[in-house]
Design an enzyme around this catalytic site. Structure first.
Site, PDB file in Angstrom:
ATOM      1  CB  SER A  73      15.406  -7.673  -1.987  1.00 33.76           C
ATOM      2  OG  SER A  73      14.953  -6.559  -1.229  1.00 33.76           O
ATOM      3  CE1 TYR A  83      20.241  -7.791   1.372  1.00 31.03           C
ATOM      4  CE2 TYR A  83      18.683  -6.123   0.607  1.00 31.03           C
ATOM      5  CZ  TYR A  83      18.939  -7.387   1.121  1.00 31.03           C
ATOM      6  OH  TYR A  83      17.904  -8.236   1.384  1.00 31.03           O
TER       7      TYR A  83
END
Length: 251
Positions: free
Chosen positions: A140, A154
């Site tokens: 990400s 996350y």
């Protein structure tokens, strides 16, 4: 022979979008996910939009590590080998550390990273036996720094996945085998996970355009890239160097 692609977490979001884009480019697919009814819907849509493509599906919870190895091996046998495996399955729940959300943070770590190790292990065992293959690890743009609040764990798991892929790439280079390893860092692309945040980032990329960009980067076998390249390469750079006081507004 058509490229044979296995995608985990393919029942919705980026996984489903990439599956449709790969099929449109002539690839045969193995789709896996926990939610079988959604997986069947994606399979039907692909068969309608890209007739002639072979699409297999397997129900798989990637936190069941034994099942990961079983499904990957079974899929390779069914397809006569796999050319590309995309480690995509993941979740985004969590909370501020110290805020009483340990269970959610634990589940995010187990699903995104520990299960990611299982998928990479199963994929690389297969590729080493074949002598070829392409491992794709979905990280990400948020992996570049530690983030506050519900993004903390996350982002940490996505950073860990990026480091995992880099280490695997080093092993492959040392062994001098024709196996490719790509780290893909998606920006904010329309998806079910994005919808659950309840926010719409001003730079959010439309789902089909985002999926097409992801597939193009993967087919170019990039080593490590933010996708789409613009504006997310710039976004990641800014996020890395931004003072803490600006991070929340950037996110």
């Amino acid at each position: 022979m058509n490229t044979r692609v296995l995608i985990t977490g393919a029942s919705s979001g980026l996984g489903a979008g990439m599956a449709k884009a790969f099929a449109a480019r002539g690839c045969d697919l193995v789709l896996t996910a926990r939610r079988l009814e959604l997986l069947e819907k994606v399979k039907t849509e692909i068969e309608q939009q890209s007739p002639g493509r072979r699409v297999l599906m397997h129900q798989l919870d990637v936190t069941d590590h034994d099942a990961v190895f079983e499904v990957f091996a079974k899929s390779a046998a069914e397809m006569g080998g796999l050319d590309r495996i995309i480690v995509n399955a993941g979740i985004g729940k969590g909370g501020r550390i110290g805020g009483g959300r340990f269970a959610a943070n634990r589940d995010t770590a187990l699903t995104n990273f520990v299960a990611g190790i299982a998928q990479c292990e199963a994929a690389m065992e297969l590729f080493y036996r074949q002598g070829t293959g392409h491992l794709v690890v979905m990280s990400s743009v948020t992996a570049g720094r530690g983030l506050p609040g519900p993004m903390n764990v996350y982002a940490a798991t996505k950073a860990a996945l990026a480091h995992l892929a880099e280490g695997i790439r080093s092993d492959v280079r040392a062994k001098q085998v024709p196996i490719k390893v790509s780290t893909i860092r998606p920006g904010y692309i329309e998806s079910e996970m994005q919808d659950r945040t309840g926010k719409r980032h001003p730079l959010l990329v439309e789902a089909s355009a985002g999926a097409a960009s992801l597939v193009r980067a993967i087919e170019h076998e990039v080593k490590d890239a933010c996708v789409p390249w613009w504006p997310w390469t710039f976004f990641e750079l800014v996020l890395r160097i931004a003072p803490d006081s600006l991070v929340k507004s950037i996110l």
